[in-house]
Each structure stands twice: as C-alpha cells, then as structure tokens.
Motif scaffolding. Structure first.
Motif, mmCIF file in Angstrom:
data_model
loop_
_atom_site.group_PDB
_atom_site.id
_atom_site.type_symbol
_atom_site.label_atom_id
_atom_site.label_comp_id
_atom_site.label_asym_id
_atom_site.label_seq_id
_atom_site.Cartn_x
_atom_site.Cartn_y
_atom_site.Cartn_z
ATOM 1 N N MET A 1 0.807 2.755 1.173
ATOM 2 C CA MET A 1 0.031 4.264 0.740
ATOM 3 C C MET A 1 -0.608 4.456 -0.446
ATOM 4 O O MET A 1 -0.110 3.840 -1.531
ATOM 5 N N HIS A 2 -1.768 4.846 -0.618
ATOM 6 C CA HIS A 2 -2.444 4.829 -1.640
ATOM 7 C C HIS A 2 -2.807 6.639 -1.953
ATOM 8 O O HIS A 2 -3.769 6.953 -1.115
ATOM 9 N N GLY A 3 -2.006 7.100 -2.957
ATOM 10 C CA GLY A 3 -1.930 8.657 -2.708
ATOM 11 C C GLY A 3 -1.165 9.299 -1.603
ATOM 12 O O GLY A 3 -0.184 8.292 -1.091
ATOM 13 N N GLY B 1 -0.508 9.353 7.884
ATOM 14 C CA GLY B 1 0.097 9.044 6.769
ATOM 15 C C GLY B 1 1.417 9.420 6.793
ATOM 16 O O GLY B 1 1.943 9.681 5.552
ATOM 17 N N TYR B 2 2.159 9.240 7.702
ATOM 18 C CA TYR B 2 3.792 9.461 7.755
ATOM 19 C C TYR B 2 4.406 8.160 6.938
ATOM 20 O O TYR B 2 5.648 8.189 6.500
ATOM 21 N N ALA B 3 3.640 7.004 6.541
ATOM 22 C CA ALA B 3 4.098 5.996 5.916
ATOM 23 C C ALA B 3 5.442 5.331 6.182
ATOM 24 O O ALA B 3 6.102 4.259 5.447
ATOM 25 N N GLN B 4 5.641 5.371 7.702
ATOM 26 C CA GLN B 4 6.635 4.532 8.279
ATOM 27 C C GLN B 4 6.393 3.107 7.998
ATOM 28 O O GLN B 4 7.222 2.255 7.781
ATOM 29 N N CYS B 5 5.074 2.654 8.267
ATOM 30 C CA CYS B 5 4.769 1.375 8.183
ATOM 31 C C CYS B 5 4.948 0.830 6.756
ATOM 32 O O CYS B 5 5.177 -0.434 6.569
ATOM 33 N N ALA B 6 4.599 1.793 5.811
ATOM 34 C CA ALA B 6 4.447 0.958 4.446
ATOM 35 C C ALA B 6 6.197 0.979 4.007
ATOM 36 O O ALA B 6 6.348 0.103 3.220
ATOM 37 N N GLU C 1 -2.145 10.214 1.415
ATOM 38 C CA GLU C 1 -2.515 10.375 2.735
ATOM 39 C C GLU C 1 -3.321 9.116 3.078
ATOM 40 O O GLU C 1 -3.226 8.646 4.148
ATOM 41 N N ALA C 2 -3.883 8.272 1.962
ATOM 42 C CA ALA C 2 -4.554 7.127 2.240
ATOM 43 C C ALA C 2 -3.793 5.778 2.406
ATOM 44 O O ALA C 2 -3.191 5.656 1.896
ATOM 45 N N LEU C 3 -4.023 5.122 3.631
ATOM 46 C CA LEU C 3 -3.218 3.957 3.912
ATOM 47 C C LEU C 3 -4.198 2.726 3.668
ATOM 48 O O LEU C 3 -5.401 2.738 4.209
ATOM 49 N N LEU C 4 -3.674 1.785 3.042
ATOM 50 C CA LEU C 4 -4.439 0.439 2.728
ATOM 51 C C LEU C 4 -3.679 -0.676 3.445
ATOM 52 O O LEU C 4 -2.255 -0.333 3.671
ATOM 53 N N TYR C 5 -4.261 -1.520 4.229
ATOM 54 C CA TYR C 5 -3.412 -2.536 4.953
ATOM 55 C C TYR C 5 -4.199 -3.738 5.094
ATOM 56 O O TYR C 5 -5.533 -4.079 4.944
ATOM 57 N N ASN C 6 -3.541 -4.875 5.095
ATOM 58 C CA ASN C 6 -4.125 -6.462 5.346
ATOM 59 C C ASN C 6 -4.515 -6.451 6.818
ATOM 60 O O ASN C 6 -3.503 -6.694 7.724
ATOM 61 N N PRO C 7 -5.564 -6.391 7.329
ATOM 62 C CA PRO C 7 -5.684 -6.731 8.829
ATOM 63 C C PRO C 7 -5.673 -8.124 9.167
ATOM 64 O O PRO C 7 -5.627 -8.260 10.459
ATOM 65 N N HIS C 8 -5.442 -9.099 8.222
ATOM 66 C CA HIS C 8 -4.910 -10.412 8.895
ATOM 67 C C HIS C 8 -3.631 -10.943 8.253
ATOM 68 O O HIS C 8 -3.440 -11.741 7.371
ATOM 69 N N ALA C 9 -2.633 -10.018 8.604
ATOM 70 C CA ALA C 9 -1.379 -10.393 8.116
ATOM 71 C C ALA C 9 -1.023 -11.790 8.396
ATOM 72 O O ALA C 9 -1.365 -12.274 9.649
ATOM 73 N N ASP C 10 -0.280 -12.431 7.831
ATOM 74 C CA ASP C 10 0.447 -13.708 7.888
ATOM 75 C C ASP C 10 1.436 -13.432 9.028
ATOM 76 O O ASP C 10 1.970 -12.595 9.130
#
Ligand code: SF4
Length: 83
Positions: free
Chosen positions: A26-28, A12-17, A30-39
């Motif tokens: 980041m959702h809260g 949950g370091y949030a570098q990616c976000a 520590e929770a990470l949400l992501y799109n597994p099929h990024a364009d």
C-alpha cells in the motif's frame, strides 16, 4: 506467473498487502503497488491474497504460461489457477 489487479475494482482494503507483502504494497491510504510478474515461489501468498480480496480484484494467470515458467527456472509445471 502473471497477475493483474483491477484498480477500478480495488477498494484499498489492503488484505493483499497483509497476506503477500512481497508482492503487494500500500502506498498511502488507498494506492496499491504490486509486482505483476511475481515469482512462482510467491504463488501461495498470491493465491491467498487473491482469495481474500473482498472485491475479487486480483486476477492470477499461471496456466499455460510457458514464457514465464521458462524465464523463472526453465521447468514447466502443471499449475492450477485460482480466481
Ligand atoms: S485486497 Fe483487493 S481491494 Fe484490497 S487492496 Fe488488495 S486488491 Fe485492493
């Protein structure tokens, strides 16, 4: 392109976000949400995020992925993968 985040490894370091906000959120605290099929247009951001992740939790597969490439624009490119 397809990507997977190893959520057991993610801390949950949030570098990616920060680097690819259209793909990772980041959702809260520590929770990470992501799109597994990024364009593919988001490829540069995703690669930067994968490289910057301190625990190497982001895995990107855009090699030999004819189905995704065809879905996106019908054109197949020779793309390199970064892990
Ligand atoms: S940069 Fe890595 S550790 Fe941090 S939230 Fe993203 S995937 Fe998780």
């Amino acid at each position: 392109m397809r990507l997977v985040v190893d959520l057991n490894r993610c801390q949950g370091y949030a570098q990616c976000a920060f680097l690819a906000p259209d793909v990772f959120t980041m959702h809260g605290d520590e929770a990470l949400l992501y799109n597994p099929h990024a364009d593919r247009t988001q490829r540069e951001q995703v690669m930067r995020a994968a490289t910057a992740c301190p625990v190497q939790a982001i895995l990107v597969d855009d090699l030999g992925d004819t189905a995704d490439a065809a879905e996106e624009d019908g054109v197949r490119e020779g793309l390199s993968g970064v892990r």
